[in-house]
Scaffold this motif. Structure first.
Motif, PDB file in Angstrom:
ATOM      1  N   LEU A 437      66.164  32.183 -16.728  1.00 10.90           N
ATOM      2  CA  LEU A 437      66.504  33.545 -16.315  1.00 10.90           C
ATOM      3  C   LEU A 437      67.128  34.341 -17.467  1.00 10.90           C
ATOM      4  O   LEU A 437      66.723  35.465 -17.749  1.00 10.90           O
ATOM      5  CB  LEU A 437      67.471  33.499 -15.119  1.00 10.90           C
ATOM      6  CG  LEU A 437      67.960  34.862 -14.639  1.00 10.90           C
ATOM      7  CD1 LEU A 437      66.813  35.658 -14.041  1.00 10.90           C
ATOM      8  CD2 LEU A 437      69.078  34.713 -13.619  1.00 10.90           C
ATOM      9  N   ASN A 473      83.247  39.527  -8.815  1.00  9.08           N
ATOM     10  CA  ASN A 473      82.667  40.164  -7.629  1.00  9.08           C
ATOM     11  C   ASN A 473      81.134  40.177  -7.660  1.00  9.08           C
ATOM     12  O   ASN A 473      80.510  41.189  -7.338  1.00  9.08           O
ATOM     13  CB  ASN A 473      83.191  41.603  -7.489  1.00  9.08           C
ATOM     14  CG  ASN A 473      84.695  41.631  -7.595  1.00  9.08           C
ATOM     15  OD1 ASN A 473      85.379  40.763  -7.037  1.00  9.08           O
ATOM     16  ND2 ASN A 473      85.235  42.593  -8.320  1.00  9.08           N
ATOM     17  N   PHE A 474      80.566  39.086  -8.047  1.00  6.84           N
ATOM     18  CA  PHE A 474      79.115  39.048  -8.213  1.00  6.84           C
ATOM     19  C   PHE A 474      78.412  39.033  -6.850  1.00  6.84           C
ATOM     20  O   PHE A 474      77.326  39.592  -6.689  1.00  6.84           O
ATOM     21  CB  PHE A 474      78.748  37.806  -9.025  1.00  6.84           C
ATOM     22  CG  PHE A 474      77.331  37.799  -9.489  1.00  6.84           C
ATOM     23  CD1 PHE A 474      76.822  38.853 -10.224  1.00  6.84           C
ATOM     24  CD2 PHE A 474      76.486  36.751  -9.186  1.00  6.84           C
ATOM     25  CE1 PHE A 474      75.511  38.856 -10.645  1.00  6.84           C
ATOM     26  CE2 PHE A 474      75.178  36.749  -9.597  1.00  6.84           C
ATOM     27  CZ  PHE A 474      74.689  37.799 -10.332  1.00  6.84           C
ATOM     28  N   LYS A 475      79.068  38.417  -5.887  1.00  7.44           N
ATOM     29  CA  LYS A 475      78.468  38.354  -4.548  1.00  7.44           C
ATOM     30  C   LYS A 475      78.294  39.792  -4.012  1.00  7.44           C
ATOM     31  O   LYS A 475      77.253  40.147  -3.466  1.00  7.44           O
ATOM     32  CB  LYS A 475      79.373  37.543  -3.618  1.00  7.44           C
ATOM     33  CG  LYS A 475      78.809  37.329  -2.241  1.00  7.44           C
ATOM     34  CD  LYS A 475      79.673  36.380  -1.456  1.00  7.44           C
ATOM     35  CE  LYS A 475      79.130  36.129  -0.075  1.00  7.44           C
ATOM     36  NZ  LYS A 475      78.636  37.284   0.620  1.00  7.44           N
ATOM     37  N   HIS A 483      69.409  40.734  -4.746  1.00  2.00           N
ATOM     38  CA  HIS A 483      69.437  39.546  -5.604  1.00  2.00           C
ATOM     39  C   HIS A 483      68.756  39.802  -6.946  1.00  2.00           C
ATOM     40  O   HIS A 483      69.194  39.342  -7.995  1.00  2.00           O
ATOM     41  CB  HIS A 483      68.735  38.408  -4.856  1.00  2.00           C
ATOM     42  CG  HIS A 483      69.249  37.065  -5.223  1.00  2.00           C
ATOM     43  ND1 HIS A 483      68.614  36.266  -6.121  1.00  2.00           N
ATOM     44  CD2 HIS A 483      70.357  36.390  -4.820  1.00  2.00           C
ATOM     45  CE1 HIS A 483      69.300  35.149  -6.254  1.00  2.00           C
ATOM     46  NE2 HIS A 483      70.362  35.197  -5.463  1.00  2.00           N
ATOM     47  N   ASP A 487      70.134  39.253 -10.657  1.00  2.00           N
ATOM     48  CA  ASP A 487      69.495  38.527 -11.765  1.00  2.00           C
ATOM     49  C   ASP A 487      69.499  39.380 -13.032  1.00  2.00           C
ATOM     50  O   ASP A 487      69.780  38.902 -14.130  1.00  2.00           O
ATOM     51  CB  ASP A 487      68.031  38.193 -11.418  1.00  2.00           C
ATOM     52  CG  ASP A 487      67.960  37.032 -10.436  1.00  2.00           C
ATOM     53  OD1 ASP A 487      69.023  36.464 -10.129  1.00  2.00           O
ATOM     54  OD2 ASP A 487      66.850  36.714  -9.986  1.00  2.00           O
ATOM     55  N   LEU A 490      72.795  39.324 -14.704  1.00  2.00           N
ATOM     56  CA  LEU A 490      73.035  38.096 -15.485  1.00  2.00           C
ATOM     57  C   LEU A 490      72.341  38.193 -16.834  1.00  2.00           C
ATOM     58  O   LEU A 490      72.886  37.826 -17.879  1.00  2.00           O
ATOM     59  CB  LEU A 490      72.517  36.867 -14.715  1.00  2.00           C
ATOM     60  CG  LEU A 490      73.296  36.513 -13.450  1.00  2.00           C
ATOM     61  CD1 LEU A 490      72.577  35.421 -12.672  1.00  2.00           C
ATOM     62  CD2 LEU A 490      74.706  36.047 -13.806  1.00  2.00           C
ATOM     63  N   ARG A 509      74.630  28.772 -19.859  1.00  2.00           N
ATOM     64  CA  ARG A 509      74.931  29.064 -18.451  1.00  2.00           C
ATOM     65  C   ARG A 509      75.269  27.757 -17.758  1.00  2.00           C
ATOM     66  O   ARG A 509      74.454  26.822 -17.763  1.00  2.00           O
ATOM     67  CB  ARG A 509      73.718  29.728 -17.822  1.00  2.00           C
ATOM     68  CG  ARG A 509      73.959  30.241 -16.430  1.00  2.00           C
ATOM     69  CD  ARG A 509      72.752  31.016 -15.949  1.00  2.00           C
ATOM     70  NE  ARG A 509      72.856  31.373 -14.555  1.00  2.00           N
ATOM     71  CZ  ARG A 509      71.837  31.629 -13.773  1.00  2.00           C
ATOM     72  NH1 ARG A 509      70.615  31.585 -14.271  1.00  2.00           N
ATOM     73  NH2 ARG A 509      72.018  31.932 -12.502  1.00  2.00           N
ATOM     74  N   GLY A 512      74.933  29.480 -11.627  1.00  2.00           N
ATOM     75  CA  GLY A 512      75.325  30.708 -10.930  1.00  2.00           C
ATOM     76  C   GLY A 512      75.716  31.798 -11.903  1.00  2.00           C
ATOM     77  O   GLY A 512      74.970  32.124 -12.825  1.00  2.00           O
TER      78      GLY A 512
END
Ligand SMILES: Nc1nc2c(ncn2[C@@H]2O[C@H](COP(=O)(O)OP(=O)(O)OP(=O)(O)O)[C@@H](O)[C@H]2O)c(=O)[nH]1
Length: 593
Positions: A437, A473-475, A483, A487, A490, A509, A512
């Motif tokens: 990714l 606070n990525f969620k 989503h 990505d 990231l 990485r 997550g």
């Protein structure tokens, strides 16, 4: 006769005596009350608590400071303002006397730069100065404090044993007869032993610098060593020596040619490598991962090549080759299968057309026989022939259609198998070292990089820090923008990190939204500054998603790997510091305790 005023020490002694006489416990409060009673000063006016707390926090790290702090504490205890004033005066006088001037600081800094230390090279010291200068241009006071800190740190460093440090050759050379001849009568003997001569340095340079550089076994290296021998044993370096000069000039000319040759070879090798990489890029048609790798290889060529960059090039090329080999095997299998299926298909078509052409022939024969038929019995035999032939053709056609249907199913199954294998290969990507990714290292790649950097740091007695970084606070970002945008975020972080971290830093990485950064040759302070710089870079290169500007922040923990510590232990400490940063309000970098 007037009575002399009591001295603070007398008052204190008397206060203690009174307490003892009255059998009162000598607690600080009782003592102060007795003291005030004898000295005639009221207790309530004096801020005992505040001043005692100040006294408790005064630095006591040197004997002098310990003395000053004790004096201040005694003055506070006495409750006497005059004494407090005097104690403060003495403290300030001592402070201004101990702080060096800028000139003194710089002189000490330069002298320490040239002092050989066991665990610090001159280059590392220069890099540290450079770093402090770059980070503290705005405030001279901070700059002074940081440079003083650097100087104090170096002063605490163990010194290298000078002769060992310079190498045994230099020590030997320093003691050669030529050096002995130079020593004047009044020159102290150990001053000469301390300071290798210019000739010793030159010999060392030839033996340890030139010879390995041109290849130990080459004629050039032999010549460099031979000149070093001559310098060490036969030549008085103060006397001009014609033949030595001629030999050195000849060596210099040959070195220049050799250098040019090596530069040309390196350039050709690089061109070859670039050609290979470009060629791989052309061959790889539809594999995104491979395209990414080939692009990354291309970028590596843009940077100045050093041993780290070459390591990275080699690893990436190996990955590309591994993956290509794997894919090639799969493609060959699939091709073989398709070939055999098509072969069967063609066989069926051939037999079908054979049977239909036979059928056509039979039909024409029948037509001729029908036209020439003289009676019904003759016709009925023609019809029977026709029916038999038609039935046979029908059966062949049915069989062929069933077989073609089965073949088609097999082709489809083979196709989806290939697609699934390809996807699995990309998704797990445990076979390779890079996270598909973000393009940064994955866990496997990180494990290898950690092992490599630890052994490099231990070999050079250098520091190595690790930073654990977790997006904040990525969620919520995923929930709000989806989503796919998560990505992208990231990927954005990885891109900005690649631009902001130093060339020698390594990012990978952990999983997550958690990343690990390896920071070679950086102490905790420098490591924390590098991570803070990355935070600033994220505010400059803001992440854009669906026309929204999203500020990505992270919390990070830093730890330097101790001499007796494993990497896993240091990462664990950095991880805990990262969680502490989260608890303290996020978007910050904390150093592990
Ligand atoms: N888009 C995307 N999301 C991921 C990926 N891996 C993990 N996540 C999501 O990352 C989120 C992490 O959530 P939390 O562990 O609660 O962390 P957080 O929201 O960043 O909260 P704090 O760490 O406390 O700031 C989860 O919703 C995961 O589903 C990924 O590869 N892509």
């Amino acid at each position: 006769m007037s009575k002399l005023p009591l001295q603070p020490l007398d008052i204190a002694r008397e206060a203690l005596r009174q307490l003892a006489l009255k059998r009162v416990a000598p607690t600080p409060d009782n003592f102060r009350a007795a003291y005030a009673d004898i000295s005639g000063q009221p207790v309530g006016d004096f801020p005992f608590e505040t001043l005692t707390s100040i006294a408790d926090h005064l630095p006591r790290d040197t004997p002098e400071r310990e003395q000053l702090a004790a004096r201040f504490a005694r003055a506070v205890e006495s409750g006497n303002w005059d004494q407090v004033r005097e104690a403060l005066g003495a403290t300030f006088a001592a402070l201004s006397a101990t702080r060096p001037s800028w000139a003194e600081l710089l002189r000490e800094l330069m002298s320490l730069l040239d002092t050989p230390h066991q665990n610090l090279t001159r280059a590392r010291k220069l890099a540290a100065v450079d770093h402090v200068l770059a980070a503290n241009t705005a405030n001279p006071e901070t700059l002074f404090a940081r440079l003083s800190g650097l100087v104090q740190g170096w002063q605490r460093e163990p010194l290298a044993e000078r002769l060992n440090h310079w190498s045994d050759d230099a020590a030997d050379a320093a003691k050669t007869p030529a050096t002995e001849r130079r020593r004047s009568a009044e020159e102290p003997a150990d001053a000469v032993a301390e300071q290798p001569s210019f000739a010793a340095w030159l010999a060392l340079l030839l033996r340890r610098g030139v010879a390995p550089l041109v290849g130990e076994e080459t004629a050039l290296a032999q010549e460099a060593r031979a000149i070093a021998d001559t310098i060490e044993h036969d030549i008085d370096p103060h006397a001009a020596d014609e033949s030595l000069g001629v030999r050195l000039r000849a060596l210099e000319a040959k070195l220049e040619w050799a250098g040019e040759d090596q530069r040309a070879i390196r350039a050709s090798l690089l061109n070859l490598l670039r050609l290979i990489v470009d060629n791989i890029g052309e061959l790889v048609v539809d594999d995104l991962w491979l395209h990414g790798q080939v692009e990354a290889l291309g970028l590596l060529f843009e940077r100045p090549l050093d041993i780290r960059a070459l390591d990275e090039l080699e690893r990436r090329l190996r990955d590309v080759i591994d993956k290509q080999r794997h894919l090639k095997r799969q493609l060959t299998d699939a091709q073989e299968r398709l070939k055999s299926m098509l072969g069967g298909f063609v066989d069926r078509l051939v037999s079908l057309s054979e049977s239909t052409s036979h059928y056509h022939q039979t039909l024409s024969d029948c037509a001729v026989r029908i036209r020439g038929a003289g009676d019904v019995s003759e016709l009925s035999s023609v019809v029977e022939t026709l029916l038999d032939e038609t039935r046979a053709v029908q059966q062949t056609a049915q069989r062929s259609s069933a077989e073609i249907g089965a073949l088609r199913e097999q082709v489809e199954a083979a196709n989806s198998l290939i697609t699934r294998l390809q996807r699995e290969l990309d998704e797990t990507s445990e076979l390779v070292r890079y996270d598909p990714l973000t393009g940064v290292l994955n866990r496997k790649g990180l494990d290898e990089a950690i092992a490599r950097e630890i052994s490099r740091a231990r070999r050079h007695s250098a520091v190595l820090c690790v930073g654990v970084l977790d997006l904040d606070n990525f969620k919520q970002l995923n929930d709000t923008f989806g989503h796919r945008t998560g990505d992208e975020a990231l990927r954005h972080l990885a891109d900005v990190a690649r631009g902001s971290l130093r060339q020698q830093d390594v990012i990978g990485r952990l999983g997550g939204e958690e990343f690990l950064v390896l920071l070679p040759d950086a102490d905790v302070e420098q490591a924390a500054e590098i991570m803070t710089r990355l935070q600033r870079a994220l505010t400059k290169h803001i992440f854009l998603a669906d026309n929204s500007r999203i500020l990505i922040t992270f919390s990070a923990g830093i730890a330097c790997i101790g001499a007796e510590e494993t990497a896993a232990e240091a990462i664990d400490r950095a991880d805990k510091a990262m969680y502490a940063a989260k608890r303290a309000g996020k978007n910050r970098v904390l150093v592990a305790g």
